[in-house]
Each structure stands twice: as C-alpha cells, then as structure tokens.
Scaffold this motif. Structure first.
Motif, PDB file in Angstrom:
ATOM      1  N   ALA A 112       0.822  -1.222   0.000  1.00 16.40           N
ATOM      2  CA  ALA A 112       0.000   0.000   0.000  1.00 16.40           C
ATOM      3  C   ALA A 112       0.852   1.268   0.000  1.00 16.40           C
ATOM      4  CB  ALA A 112      -0.930   0.006   1.205  1.00 16.40           C
ATOM      5  N   SER A 113       2.168   1.118   0.058  1.00 14.68           N
ATOM      6  CA  SER A 113       3.017   2.306   0.205  1.00 14.68           C
ATOM      7  C   SER A 113       3.098   3.125  -1.084  1.00 14.68           C
ATOM      8  CB  SER A 113       4.435   1.897   0.621  1.00 14.68           C
ATOM      9  OG  SER A 113       5.310   3.000   0.432  1.00 14.68           O
ATOM     10  N   PRO A 114       2.634   4.382  -1.037  1.00 16.62           N
ATOM     11  CA  PRO A 114       2.746   5.229  -2.223  1.00 16.62           C
ATOM     12  C   PRO A 114       4.207   5.555  -2.545  1.00 16.62           C
ATOM     13  CG  PRO A 114       1.831   6.474  -0.369  1.00 16.62           C
ATOM     14  CD  PRO A 114       1.971   5.061   0.093  1.00 16.62           C
ATOM     15  N   ASN A 135       7.254  -7.012  12.038  1.00 15.21           N
ATOM     16  CA  ASN A 135       8.468  -7.786  11.868  1.00 15.21           C
ATOM     17  C   ASN A 135       9.285  -7.286  10.675  1.00 15.21           C
ATOM     18  OD1 ASN A 135      10.274  -9.829  12.249  1.00 15.21           O
ATOM     19  ND2 ASN A 135       9.037 -11.392  11.207  1.00 15.21           N
ATOM     20  N   LYS A 136       9.948  -6.140  10.844  1.00 14.29           N
ATOM     21  CA  LYS A 136      10.772  -5.634   9.739  1.00 14.29           C
ATOM     22  C   LYS A 136      11.941  -6.588   9.516  1.00 14.29           C
ATOM     23  CE  LYS A 136       9.564  -0.818  10.416  1.00 14.29           C
ATOM     24  NZ  LYS A 136       9.930   0.502  10.918  1.00 14.29           N
ATOM     25  N   SER A 137      12.284  -6.800   8.256  1.00 12.80           N
ATOM     26  CA  SER A 137      13.336  -7.788   7.975  1.00 12.80           C
ATOM     27  C   SER A 137      14.711  -7.252   8.387  1.00 12.80           C
ATOM     28  CB  SER A 137      13.344  -8.133   6.485  1.00 12.80           C
ATOM     29  OG  SER A 137      13.879  -7.055   5.745  1.00 12.80           O
ATOM     30  N   LYS A 185      14.546   3.080   8.642  1.00 19.58           N
ATOM     31  CA  LYS A 185      13.894   1.752   8.746  1.00 19.58           C
ATOM     32  C   LYS A 185      12.556   1.724   8.017  1.00 19.58           C
ATOM     33  CE  LYS A 185      16.027   1.127  13.307  1.00 19.58           C
ATOM     34  NZ  LYS A 185      16.716   2.429  13.369  1.00 19.58           N
ATOM     35  N   LYS A 186      12.499   2.429   6.872  1.00 19.18           N
ATOM     36  CA  LYS A 186      11.253   2.517   6.104  1.00 19.18           C
ATOM     37  C   LYS A 186      11.457   1.993   4.703  1.00 19.18           C
ATOM     38  CE  LYS A 186       9.328   6.515   8.471  1.00 19.18           C
ATOM     39  NZ  LYS A 186       8.509   7.684   8.347  1.00 19.18           N
ATOM     40  N   VAL A 187      10.327   1.597   4.075  1.00 16.28           N
ATOM     41  CA  VAL A 187      10.355   1.273   2.655  1.00 16.28           C
ATOM     42  C   VAL A 187       9.972   2.529   1.889  1.00 16.28           C
ATOM     43  CG1 VAL A 187       9.747  -1.135   3.062  1.00 16.28           C
ATOM     44  CG2 VAL A 187       7.916   0.487   2.575  1.00 16.28           C
ATOM     45  N   PRO A 188      10.371   2.663   0.641  1.00 16.12           N
ATOM     46  CA  PRO A 188      11.127   1.688  -0.132  1.00 16.12           C
ATOM     47  C   PRO A 188      12.630   1.799   0.089  1.00 16.12           C
ATOM     48  CG  PRO A 188      10.664   3.597  -1.515  1.00 16.12           C
ATOM     49  CD  PRO A 188      10.019   3.856  -0.179  1.00 16.12           C
ATOM     50  N   VAL A 189      13.303   0.660  -0.140  1.00 16.48           N
ATOM     51  CA  VAL A 189      14.748   0.671  -0.325  1.00 16.48           C
ATOM     52  C   VAL A 189      14.981   0.019  -1.684  1.00 16.48           C
ATOM     53  CG1 VAL A 189      16.996  -0.124   0.518  1.00 16.48           C
ATOM     54  CG2 VAL A 189      15.179   0.415   2.165  1.00 16.48           C
ATOM     55  N   CYS A 214      18.075   4.727  -0.285  1.00 12.37           N
ATOM     56  CA  CYS A 214      16.865   4.947   0.509  1.00 12.37           C
ATOM     57  C   CYS A 214      16.217   6.283   0.161  1.00 12.37           C
ATOM     58  CB  CYS A 214      17.208   4.972   2.001  1.00 12.37           C
ATOM     59  SG  CYS A 214      18.025   3.478   2.549  1.00 12.37           S
ATOM     60  N   GLU A 215      14.960   6.407   0.526  1.00 17.21           N
ATOM     61  CA  GLU A 215      14.132   7.607   0.308  1.00 17.21           C
ATOM     62  C   GLU A 215      13.664   7.678  -1.144  1.00 17.21           C
ATOM     63  OE1 GLU A 215      12.888  10.299   2.415  1.00 17.21           O
ATOM     64  OE2 GLU A 215      13.248   8.608   3.718  1.00 17.21           O
ATOM     65  N   SER A 216      12.349   7.657  -1.313  1.00 16.13           N
ATOM     66  CA  SER A 216      11.792   7.494  -2.665  1.00 16.13           C
ATOM     67  C   SER A 216      12.249   8.557  -3.668  1.00 16.13           C
ATOM     68  CB  SER A 216      10.266   7.416  -2.603  1.00 16.13           C
ATOM     69  OG  SER A 216       9.727   8.587  -2.058  1.00 16.13           O
ATOM     70  N   LEU A 217      12.364   9.824  -3.241  1.00 17.60           N
ATOM     71  CA  LEU A 217      12.791  10.847  -4.217  1.00 17.60           C
ATOM     72  C   LEU A 217      14.257  10.668  -4.596  1.00 17.60           C
ATOM     73  CD1 LEU A 217      11.034  14.189  -3.181  1.00 17.60           C
ATOM     74  CD2 LEU A 217      10.351  12.502  -4.886  1.00 17.60           C
ATOM     75  N   LEU A 250       1.187  16.285   0.462  1.00  9.58           N
ATOM     76  CA  LEU A 250       0.001  15.516   0.091  1.00  9.58           C
ATOM     77  C   LEU A 250      -0.358  14.362   1.037  1.00  9.58           C
ATOM     78  CD1 LEU A 250      -2.033  15.924  -2.170  1.00  9.58           C
ATOM     79  CD2 LEU A 250      -0.764  14.291  -3.559  1.00  9.58           C
ATOM     80  N   PHE A 251       0.607  13.513   1.329  1.00  9.06           N
ATOM     81  CA  PHE A 251       0.288  12.311   2.118  1.00  9.06           C
ATOM     82  C   PHE A 251      -0.089  12.684   3.551  1.00  9.06           C
ATOM     83  CE2 PHE A 251       1.519   8.143   4.151  1.00  9.06           C
ATOM     84  CZ  PHE A 251       0.537   7.394   3.525  1.00  9.06           C
ATOM     85  N   ASP A 252       0.665  13.612   4.121  1.00  3.84           N
ATOM     86  CA  ASP A 252       0.374  14.007   5.511  1.00  3.84           C
ATOM     87  C   ASP A 252      -1.012  14.642   5.608  1.00  3.84           C
ATOM     88  OD1 ASP A 252       2.746  13.007   6.284  1.00  3.84           O
ATOM     89  OD2 ASP A 252       3.762  14.934   6.573  1.00  3.84           O
TER      90      ASP A 252
HETATM   91  C1  GS8 Z   1       8.758   7.893   3.342  1.00  4.39           C
HETATM   92  C2  GS8 Z   1       8.656   6.370   3.337  1.00  4.39           C
HETATM   93  C3  GS8 Z   1       7.562   5.865   4.266  1.00  4.39           C
HETATM   94  O1  GS8 Z   1       6.867   6.626   4.975  1.00  4.39           O
HETATM   95  C4  GS8 Z   1      10.234   8.115   1.313  1.00  4.39           C
HETATM   96  O2  GS8 Z   1      10.723   7.020   0.961  1.00  4.39           O
HETATM   97  O3  GS8 Z   1       9.936   8.990   0.504  1.00  4.39           O
HETATM   98  N1  GS8 Z   1      10.163   9.820   3.014  1.00  4.39           N
HETATM   99  C5  GS8 Z   1      10.077   8.399   2.804  1.00  4.39           C
HETATM  100  N2  GS8 Z   1       7.424   4.530   4.318  1.00  4.39           N
HETATM  101  C6  GS8 Z   1       6.476   3.923   5.229  1.00  4.39           C
HETATM  102  C7  GS8 Z   1       5.454   3.090   4.440  1.00  4.39           C
HETATM  103  S1  GS8 Z   1       4.369   4.102   3.490  1.00  4.39           S
HETATM  104  O4  GS8 Z   1       3.609   5.014   4.571  1.00  4.39           O
HETATM  105  C8  GS8 Z   1       7.225   2.975   6.163  1.00  4.39           C
HETATM  106  O5  GS8 Z   1       8.100   2.240   5.755  1.00  4.39           O
HETATM  107  N3  GS8 Z   1       6.859   2.988   7.441  1.00  4.39           N
HETATM  108  C9  GS8 Z   1       7.435   2.135   8.427  1.00  4.39           C
HETATM  109  C10 GS8 Z   1       7.654   2.830   9.724  1.00  4.39           C
HETATM  110  O6  GS8 Z   1       7.342   4.035   9.843  1.00  4.39           O
HETATM  111  O7  GS8 Z   1       8.132   2.186  10.652  1.00  4.39           O
END
Ligand code: GS8
Length: 220
Positions: free
Chosen positions: A13-15, A41-43, A54-58, A67-70, A107-109
């Motif tokens: 679901a991650s934009p 359970n993050k890998s 610790k966020k996706v995408p990577v 890391c970081e989508s942009l 937008l997302f916030d």
């Molecule tokens: C935001 C990624 C993000 O929020 C980007 O890549 O542009 N600024 C970053 N990822 C979320 C999933 S989508 O809402 C995420 O991984 N969340 C896990 C967490 O917060 O622990």
C-alpha cells in the motif's frame, strides 16, 4: 540483456514504494519486490539497508542500497537515463523538483489527517487537503501531465497517492471528482498507462487497510 540485480523492499500500500516501482517499469527494468511486514516484523535486510529511517522503499541495486523514494527516483533516472523522466534543461528540472518536493511535503500528511481525525478537525483536514490538490491543479494547468505532453517525474511522484483517495473520501464523506475535477482527469490519464495501473493497489483494498489502521490506533 541486463545482468543487474534490482530489489525493492516494498509494502503493497506504500505510495512511496509505488514511485520506485513505476519509475523502474517506465525504464523497462526488471526488479524483485520483497514485501515487508512493517507493523510487526521488519526484515534484517530492511534494518541493515535503511538503518536511519527503517522505512520502505529501499532500492538495492547489485547489492548497494538507496533509501528515500525521491532519492531513489533520481538514482533510477541517472542510472537508466532512457527514456528520460526529467527534461534536459537545468531550469526545467528545477521546476519539476520543486513540485516533487511540494507533493512530498504536503500531500500524504494532509490526506492522513483526514482519516486520523473526526468532527471539526476532520473538516479542517479535508479543506487543507483539497487546497493542496487545487494548488497542484494550478501547476498542471492545461497540460496533460505535469511535465507537459508526456508522463514524467512529477506524475510518478504524485500518482501513487491517488490510490488512497477512495479511503479519504469514505472517511471524510466527500468526492474528489466534485472538488478537484482537473486532478481526477489527470489521474485517469495516468491510470491508462500500464506501468501505473499494474503497480498501484486497488483503492478498495487501501480503504479496508485504512479502516483496519483506524481500529488499530483506536480512532473509531
Ligand atoms: C517515506 C517512506 C515511508 O513513509 C520516502 O521514501 O519517501 N520519506 C520516505 N514509508 C512507510 C510506508 S508508506 O507510509 C514505512 O516504511 N513505514 C514504516 C515505519 O514508519 O516504521
């Protein structure tokens, strides 16, 4: 044939993940998506490759993580320049990056505030969200896409958020098509592209996911 190994640490679901996946699809680059369990359970791979957020995408390209989508989009554009997602003029590029940054910051916030709030606060959130989308309609103007005639960088940055619109509409009792018809027309044009329609999740599934999160966070 490319021998590149390209992996996306993903969440359906991650934009933000969708941005990376659409950009790779536009460039014709095959990749493997690895779905993360972000709640429970993050890998080890996610924790190792994105130790800061610790966020996706990577994006993991031949073993190297971005890391970081942009940042990932810029990396994709520089690594696989054809077909280009950004124009060649530095000034034009700066304008695209300006809108990408605006979308990223706003937008997302603003959308999340709609499903995370109730009553008067939700009305305020809705108004704020619609204002942001109207600003984007102004940037789009008469053009088919943000960059002009062809689908590009800013479109990729913005379009994934539209799969969350149905959830916002359900939570906030409003219709995006009535509030922002130009933006919805742009969204429909983008969805005609296979790279977009095949990547984005079903809005009804996103809406169920949002309902689940509302329960989880005790919002209802
Ligand atoms: C935001 C990624 C993000 O929020 C980007 O890549 O542009 N600024 C970053 N990822 C979320 C999933 S989508 O809402 C995420 O991984 N969340 C896990 C967490 O917060 O622990």
């Amino acid at each position: 044939m490319s021998t590149d190994e390209v992996i996306i640490l993903d969440s359906w679901a991650s934009p933000f993940s969708a941005r990376a996946k659409i950009a790779l699809a536009e460039k014709g680059i095959d990749f493997e998506s690895k779905e993360e369990d972000l709640f429970n359970n993050k890998s080890e791979l996610l924790l190792k490759t994105n130790p800061v957020y610790k966020k996706v995408p990577v994006l993991i390209h031949n073993g190297k993580a971005v890391c970081e989508s942009l940042v990932i989009l810029s990396y994709i554009e520089e690594t696989w320049p054809s077909p280009p997602l950004l124009p060649s003029s530095p000034y034009e590029r700066s304008q695209h990056r300006f809108w990408a940054d605006f979308i990223d910051k706003k937008l997302f916030d603003a959308g999340s505030k709609i499903w995370k709030s109730k009553g008067e606060a939700q009305e305020v959130a809705k108004k704020e969200f619609i204002e942001i989308v109207k600003t984007l309609e102004g940037a789009l103007g008469e053009k088919d896409f943000f960059g002009g005639e062809s689908f590009g960088f800013v479109d990729i940055v913005a379009i994934p958020f539209t799969s969350w619109f149905y959830a916002y509409e359900q939570c906030g009792s409003f219709k995006m098509e009535e509030e922002c018809p130009l933006f919805v027309a742009w969204m429909k044009r983008c969805l005609e592209r296979e790279t977009v329609s095949k990547t984005l999740p079903d809005p009804a599934k996103v809406s169920e996911f949002v309902c689940m999160m509302k329960k989880m966070f005790g919002i209802e």
